[in-house]
Scaffold this active site. Structure first.
Site, PDB file in Angstrom:
ATOM      1  N   TYR A  45       0.815  -1.259  -0.226  1.00 61.05           N
ATOM      2  CA  TYR A  45      -0.044   0.105   0.296  1.00 61.05           C
ATOM      3  C   TYR A  45       0.678   0.965   0.034  1.00 61.05           C
ATOM      4  CZ  TYR A  45      -3.841  -3.186   1.866  1.00 61.05           C
ATOM      5  OH  TYR A  45      -4.851  -4.110   1.369  1.00 61.05           O
TER       6      TYR A  45
ATOM      7  N   HIS B 241       0.087 -11.896   0.986  1.00 62.30           N
ATOM      8  CA  HIS B 241      -0.734 -11.278   0.449  1.00 62.30           C
ATOM      9  C   HIS B 241      -1.707 -11.315  -1.234  1.00 62.30           C
ATOM     10  CE1 HIS B 241      -1.821  -6.244  -0.422  1.00 62.30           C
ATOM     11  NE2 HIS B 241      -3.004  -7.077  -0.818  1.00 62.30           N
TER      12      HIS B 241
END
Length: 296
Positions: free
Chosen positions: A59, A118
């Site tokens: 992110y 992830h």
């Protein structure tokens, strides 16, 4: 972790508790002019009792993790539940240690409560799990899990040494994206692995495919509005309640504005009935066949 009651939490396989409602940070840190507001938003959520924060090294290339660090500065660490995620290409013995070190530094903490792969990508699951267990033994993470894993991925994970020590699977789930109800939810429940739902209200109520195409509007659906009015709550709160109706599922909505964060915080006590679910299913039915895992 202290100050966590069973009713407002999800029971993890190791017997510990994970907050049922958290704060997501996807898309935070992408605009330097908004960083202060995003930091204040996370801190406001924490003040309201939303003490789980989910982020990832991906992110904004770590800027979201840094916002988390700024938001939790000065707070008692054991009152928080911090989650971050590692890229698949960093989930090996050559990279995961430096990846985690960077994440911890940016988040201004010395351990994570949960560390997730992830997505599967090209990760060698045997090596990833070995590293995760090693990080646990070093006290750098308390638990580990996965994200965006479908049934076949979970089955492969189950076959590797210590793969069954997975604590959670973080997946896209909301009223308009119910594919996991067909097979993934039953599979994980049989194994005792809970869920963490990202995108629990879509993207600001808009259901978007992996190609970025809008499928439907959750916010304006007649039956969604009717159910929300019945309970005297907002549509966002109704959608969060739909996700959190499962005892084994936490939700991590992302919000920045104080009013939206307060709205999320108030959703925890809403209990939907079977009639509510039937009404909502008229517009967004449960899957009757296998649906490829949705993600964004």
């Amino acid at each position: 972790m202290k100050d966590l009651d069973r009713e407002g939490s999800v029971l993890l396989p190791d017997g510990s508790l994970m907050p049922k409602l958290g704060q997501g940070t996807w898309q935070m840190g992408e605009d330097d002019l908004k960083i202060e507001k995003e930091t204040e938003g996370l801190r406001h959520g924490i003040d309201l009792g939303i003490r789980m924060i989910d982020t990832a090294e991906m992110y904004a290339d770590g800027k979201a993790e840094n916002i988390v660090g700024r938001a939790i500065s000065g707070l008692r660490r054991d009152s928080l539940f911090l989650v971050s995620k590692v890229y698949p290409h960093n989930a090996d013995r050559h990279h995961i240690y430096s990846s985690l070190e960077r994440s911890l530094k940016l988040m201004e903490t010395d351990y994570l409560d949960m560390y997730l792969l992830h997505w599967r990508g090209g990760a060698d699951l045997s090596e990833t799990v070995y590293c995760m267990e090693d990080l646990k033994s070093r006290g750098l993470i308390r638990r580990w899990g996965v994200s965006n894993f479908d049934v076949d991925d979970m089955e492969d994970l189950w076959k590797v040494p210590d793969g069954r020590k997975c604590s959670v699977n973080q997946v896209l789930y909301n009223l308009g994206s119910r594919g996991i109800e067909y097979d993934l939810i039953p599979w994980q429940r049989e194994k005792g692995i809970p869920f963490m739902a990202y995108g629990p209200v879509g993207q600001a109520g808009d259901l978007v495919t992996q190609d970025g195409v809008s499928k439907a509007e959750l916010m304006t659906d007649e039956n969604v509005v009717k159910a929300a009015e019945k309970h005297g709550v907002s549509v966002v709160q109704l959608l969060l309640a739909f996700v959190m109706r499962f005892e084994d599922m936490a939700a991590i909505p992302k919000a920045v504005g104080f009013n939206h964060i307060e709205e999320n915080a108030a959703a925890a006590g809403i209990n939907l009935t079977e009639e509510d679910i039937e009404l909502l299913s008229q517009s967004f039915p449960a899957p009757e066949t296998k649906i490829p895992m949705e993600k964004y």
